[in-house]
Write a protein that holds these residues in place. Structure first.
Motif, short mmCIF file in Angstrom:
data_model
loop_
_atom_site.label_atom_id
_atom_site.label_comp_id
_atom_site.label_asym_id
_atom_site.label_seq_id
_atom_site.Cartn_x
_atom_site.Cartn_y
_atom_site.Cartn_z
N GLY A 197 -8.83 -3.72 12.16
CA GLY A 197 -8.66 -5.19 12.23
C GLY A 197 -7.57 -5.73 10.95
O GLY A 197 -7.27 -6.86 11.18
N ILE A 198 -7.34 -4.89 9.92
CA ILE A 198 -6.22 -5.43 8.92
C ILE A 198 -5.00 -4.78 9.61
O ILE A 198 -4.55 -3.83 9.36
N THR A 199 -4.19 -5.82 10.10
CA THR A 199 -2.74 -5.35 10.62
C THR A 199 -1.76 -6.21 10.08
O THR A 199 -2.00 -7.31 9.70
N PHE A 200 -0.61 -5.85 10.17
CA PHE A 200 0.49 -6.37 9.74
C PHE A 200 0.78 -7.81 10.54
O PHE A 200 0.99 -8.68 10.18
N ASP A 201 0.61 -7.60 11.90
CA ASP A 201 0.73 -8.40 12.88
C ASP A 201 -0.04 -9.68 12.63
O ASP A 201 0.12 -10.91 12.75
N HIS A 202 -1.31 -9.63 12.11
CA HIS A 202 -2.13 -10.55 11.57
C HIS A 202 -1.97 -11.32 10.33
O HIS A 202 -2.83 -12.04 9.88
N GLY A 203 -0.98 -10.83 9.60
CA GLY A 203 -0.47 -11.20 8.46
C GLY A 203 -1.21 -10.72 7.08
O GLY A 203 -0.78 -11.18 5.91
N GLN B 5 -2.53 6.51 -17.81
CA GLN B 5 -3.75 5.80 -17.22
C GLN B 5 -4.42 4.91 -18.27
O GLN B 5 -5.15 3.91 -17.73
N PHE B 6 -4.32 5.26 -19.38
CA PHE B 6 -4.98 4.62 -20.39
C PHE B 6 -3.90 3.73 -21.34
O PHE B 6 -4.32 3.14 -22.32
N VAL B 7 -2.76 4.11 -21.41
CA VAL B 7 -2.03 3.65 -22.53
C VAL B 7 -0.97 2.84 -21.59
O VAL B 7 -0.18 3.44 -20.77
N ARG B 8 -0.57 1.70 -22.39
CA ARG B 8 0.79 0.94 -21.69
C ARG B 8 1.90 1.39 -21.90
O ARG B 8 2.09 2.03 -23.03
N GLY B 9 2.99 1.25 -21.24
CA GLY B 9 4.25 1.54 -21.52
C GLY B 9 5.02 2.07 -20.38
O GLY B 9 6.18 1.73 -20.23
N ILE B 10 4.40 2.71 -19.53
CA ILE B 10 5.22 3.20 -18.13
C ILE B 10 4.51 2.37 -17.06
O ILE B 10 3.35 2.39 -16.88
N GLU B 11 5.27 1.31 -16.48
CA GLU B 11 4.83 0.50 -15.49
C GLU B 11 4.52 1.06 -14.34
O GLU B 11 4.90 2.14 -13.64
N PRO B 12 3.30 0.72 -13.60
CA PRO B 12 2.76 1.06 -12.26
C PRO B 12 3.85 0.74 -11.16
O PRO B 12 4.68 -0.01 -11.33
N LYS B 13 3.92 1.55 -10.03
CA LYS B 13 4.91 1.19 -8.94
C LYS B 13 3.98 0.74 -7.94
O LYS B 13 3.07 1.50 -7.44
N ASP B 14 4.55 -0.28 -7.03
CA ASP B 14 3.94 -0.66 -6.00
C ASP B 14 4.52 -0.41 -4.94
O ASP B 14 5.85 -0.20 -4.68
N PHE B 15 3.80 -0.03 -3.60
CA PHE B 15 4.52 0.56 -2.66
C PHE B 15 3.99 -0.13 -1.29
O PHE B 15 2.57 -0.23 -1.42
N ASP B 16 4.44 -0.89 -0.40
CA ASP B 16 3.91 -1.44 0.81
C ASP B 16 3.60 -0.44 1.65
O ASP B 16 4.25 0.63 1.89
N MET B 17 2.25 -0.74 2.41
CA MET B 17 1.74 0.30 3.45
C MET B 17 1.64 -0.45 4.48
O MET B 17 0.89 -1.55 4.69
N PHE B 18 2.79 -0.01 5.51
CA PHE B 18 2.41 -0.92 6.65
C PHE B 18 3.08 -0.03 7.74
O PHE B 18 3.42 1.07 7.42
#
Length: 54
Positions: free
Chosen positions: A22-28, A41-54
């Motif tokens: 029920g969670i679809t790209f077409d529904h926004g 994992q516990f130390v700041r310094g390397i920024e996380p990367k975001d990936f769109d899943m569609f």
């Protein structure tokens, strides 16, 4: 039937999947995966990367 080999996180793979009925790209809806470096994992310094899943 959900193929369990294609969903979830797997070591040494460059693909992942998730089943959200029920969670679809077409529904926004938008789903992002935020990946962090194993050394950051516990130390700041390397920024996380975001990936769109569609």
């Amino acid at each position: 039937m959900i193929d369990l080999d294609k969903v979830g996180a797997h070591a040494w793979r460059d693909a992942s999947g998730v089943c959200l009925p029920g969670i679809t790209f077409d529904h926004g809806y938008r789903v992002k995966a935020r990946v962090i470096h194993e050394r950051d994992q516990f130390v700041r310094g390397i920024e996380p990367k975001d990936f769109d899943m569609f």
